[in-house]
Motif scaffolding. Sequence first.
Motif, PDB file in Angstrom:
ATOM      1  N   SER A  37      47.231  42.624  52.316  1.00  0.00           N
ATOM      2  CA  SER A  37      48.567  42.078  52.544  1.00  0.00           C
ATOM      3  C   SER A  37      49.070  41.232  51.377  1.00  0.00           C
ATOM      4  O   SER A  37      50.242  40.882  51.333  1.00  0.00           O
ATOM      5  CB  SER A  37      48.581  41.236  53.816  1.00  0.00           C
ATOM      6  N   PHE A  38      48.202  40.914  50.437  1.00  0.00           N
ATOM      7  CA  PHE A  38      48.603  40.076  49.307  1.00  0.00           C
ATOM      8  C   PHE A  38      49.430  40.906  48.327  1.00  0.00           C
ATOM      9  O   PHE A  38      48.966  41.921  47.819  1.00  0.00           O
ATOM     10  CB  PHE A  38      47.368  39.483  48.620  1.00  0.00           C
ATOM     11  N   PRO A  39      50.664  40.480  48.048  1.00  0.00           N
ATOM     12  CA  PRO A  39      51.560  41.319  47.236  1.00  0.00           C
ATOM     13  C   PRO A  39      51.177  41.422  45.760  1.00  0.00           C
ATOM     14  O   PRO A  39      51.593  42.347  45.095  1.00  0.00           O
ATOM     15  CB  PRO A  39      52.916  40.628  47.393  1.00  0.00           C
ATOM     16  N   LEU A  40      50.385  40.500  45.262  1.00  0.00           N
ATOM     17  CA  LEU A  40      50.061  40.523  43.835  1.00  0.00           C
ATOM     18  C   LEU A  40      48.630  40.964  43.563  1.00  0.00           C
ATOM     19  O   LEU A  40      48.020  40.524  42.592  1.00  0.00           O
ATOM     20  CB  LEU A  40      50.305  39.146  43.220  1.00  0.00           C
ATOM     21  N   ALA A  41      48.110  41.822  44.411  1.00  0.00           N
ATOM     22  CA  ALA A  41      46.733  42.287  44.208  1.00  0.00           C
ATOM     23  C   ALA A  41      46.679  43.141  42.943  1.00  0.00           C
ATOM     24  O   ALA A  41      47.672  43.663  42.462  1.00  0.00           O
ATOM     25  CB  ALA A  41      46.271  43.073  45.419  1.00  0.00           C
ATOM     26  N   GLY A  42      45.508  43.292  42.429  1.00  0.00           N
ATOM     27  CA  GLY A  42      45.333  44.132  41.244  1.00  0.00           C
ATOM     28  C   GLY A  42      45.585  43.370  39.962  1.00  0.00           C
ATOM     29  O   GLY A  42      45.408  42.157  39.882  1.00  0.00           O
ATOM     30  N   TRP A  43      46.001  44.112  38.956  1.00  0.00           N
ATOM     31  CA  TRP A  43      46.152  43.532  37.620  1.00  0.00           C
ATOM     32  C   TRP A  43      47.207  42.447  37.551  1.00  0.00           C
ATOM     33  O   TRP A  43      47.039  41.468  36.839  1.00  0.00           O
ATOM     34  CB  TRP A  43      46.462  44.641  36.624  1.00  0.00           C
ATOM     35  N   LEU A  44      48.272  42.597  38.317  1.00  0.00           N
ATOM     36  CA  LEU A  44      49.311  41.569  38.313  1.00  0.00           C
ATOM     37  C   LEU A  44      48.765  40.255  38.883  1.00  0.00           C
ATOM     38  O   LEU A  44      49.104  39.177  38.397  1.00  0.00           O
ATOM     39  CB  LEU A  44      50.526  42.045  39.108  1.00  0.00           C
ATOM     40  N   GLY A  45      47.905  40.357  39.874  1.00  0.00           N
ATOM     41  CA  GLY A  45      47.272  39.166  40.434  1.00  0.00           C
ATOM     42  C   GLY A  45      46.354  38.494  39.429  1.00  0.00           C
ATOM     43  O   GLY A  45      46.327  37.264  39.314  1.00  0.00           O
ATOM     44  N   HIS A  46      45.593  39.301  38.691  1.00  0.00           N
ATOM     45  CA  HIS A  46      44.714  38.745  37.652  1.00  0.00           C
ATOM     46  C   HIS A  46      45.543  38.082  36.553  1.00  0.00           C
ATOM     47  O   HIS A  46      45.237  36.974  36.112  1.00  0.00           O
ATOM     48  CB  HIS A  46      43.841  39.841  37.044  1.00  0.00           C
ATOM     49  N   LEU A  47      46.586  38.773  36.109  1.00  0.00           N
ATOM     50  CA  LEU A  47      47.436  38.255  35.040  1.00  0.00           C
ATOM     51  C   LEU A  47      48.067  36.923  35.446  1.00  0.00           C
ATOM     52  O   LEU A  47      47.995  35.940  34.705  1.00  0.00           O
ATOM     53  CB  LEU A  47      48.516  39.289  34.724  1.00  0.00           C
ATOM     54  N   GLY A  48      48.652  36.887  36.632  1.00  0.00           N
ATOM     55  CA  GLY A  48      49.304  35.667  37.104  1.00  0.00           C
ATOM     56  C   GLY A  48      48.324  34.560  37.444  1.00  0.00           C
ATOM     57  O   GLY A  48      48.563  33.391  37.122  1.00  0.00           O
ATOM     58  N   GLY A  49      47.235  34.916  38.097  1.00  0.00           N
ATOM     59  CA  GLY A  49      46.257  33.913  38.500  1.00  0.00           C
ATOM     60  C   GLY A  49      45.614  33.213  37.323  1.00  0.00           C
ATOM     61  O   GLY A  49      45.487  31.980  37.309  1.00  0.00           O
ATOM     62  N   TYR A  50      45.215  33.981  36.318  1.00  0.00           N
ATOM     63  CA  TYR A  50      44.571  33.373  35.153  1.00  0.00           C
ATOM     64  C   TYR A  50      45.581  32.777  34.188  1.00  0.00           C
ATOM     65  O   TYR A  50      45.262  31.842  33.449  1.00  0.00           O
ATOM     66  CB  TYR A  50      43.643  34.377  34.463  1.00  0.00           C
ATOM     67  N   GLY A  51      46.819  33.281  34.219  1.00  0.00           N
ATOM     68  CA  GLY A  51      47.874  32.639  33.450  1.00  0.00           C
ATOM     69  C   GLY A  51      48.150  31.251  33.990  1.00  0.00           C
ATOM     70  O   GLY A  51      48.261  30.275  33.240  1.00  0.00           O
ATOM     71  N   LEU A  52      48.246  31.140  35.310  1.00  0.00           N
ATOM     72  CA  LEU A  52      48.471  29.835  35.932  1.00  0.00           C
ATOM     73  C   LEU A  52      47.272  28.912  35.711  1.00  0.00           C
ATOM     74  O   LEU A  52      47.443  27.721  35.435  1.00  0.00           O
ATOM     75  CB  LEU A  52      48.753  29.997  37.429  1.00  0.00           C
ATOM     76  N   LEU A  53      46.071  29.466  35.793  1.00  0.00           N
ATOM     77  CA  LEU A  53      44.878  28.655  35.529  1.00  0.00           C
ATOM     78  C   LEU A  53      44.914  28.098  34.109  1.00  0.00           C
ATOM     79  O   LEU A  53      44.644  26.913  33.890  1.00  0.00           O
ATOM     80  CB  LEU A  53      43.597  29.474  35.750  1.00  0.00           C
ATOM     81  N   ALA A  54      45.258  28.926  33.138  1.00  0.00           N
ATOM     82  CA  ALA A  54      45.329  28.475  31.742  1.00  0.00           C
ATOM     83  C   ALA A  54      46.389  27.394  31.569  1.00  0.00           C
ATOM     84  O   ALA A  54      46.159  26.379  30.895  1.00  0.00           O
ATOM     85  CB  ALA A  54      45.618  29.652  30.817  1.00  0.00           C
TER      86      ALA A  54
END
Length: 140
Positions: A37-54
């Motif tokens: 159900s998570f809309p940002l699963a996959g590569w977009l989730g990785h890109l956004g998640g680690y971008g926000l972490l950085a």
Amino acid sequence: MIRRSHLLLWRWGPAVLQAVLIFFFSHQPSDSALVASFPLAGWLGHLGGYGLLALLLYRSLAGSLHTWSFRTALLVLLLAVLYGSSDELHQSFVPGREPSAADLLVDGLGALLALGAIRLYALAWPGYRRKKITGAEESR
């Protein structure tokens, strides 16, 4: 007066929370309803998640997004990639999940893009450029 513990929480809390969220989502089995159900699963989730972490790590280490430090940016990139590596290793123990070098590359790319955005933001910030000191002003 702001207590030191409140300052540390304000500075590091968001970065730690983002790391916890990344861990939480990577701990979900692949057939989990939450992952589906998570809309940002996959590569977009990785890109956004680690971008926000950085972004949050940079803010924590530099104290602000209004300044730029190449050393801090390198440290943040290293920390994000190391956390991504540990996350991929962690996924090897989660049912239905497996580590992926491609995911790790996207994690690093997300961190790199966020650092580039911070650099552009710092350059655009009005107080970023220091005033040049002339000889006459130096002697004052």
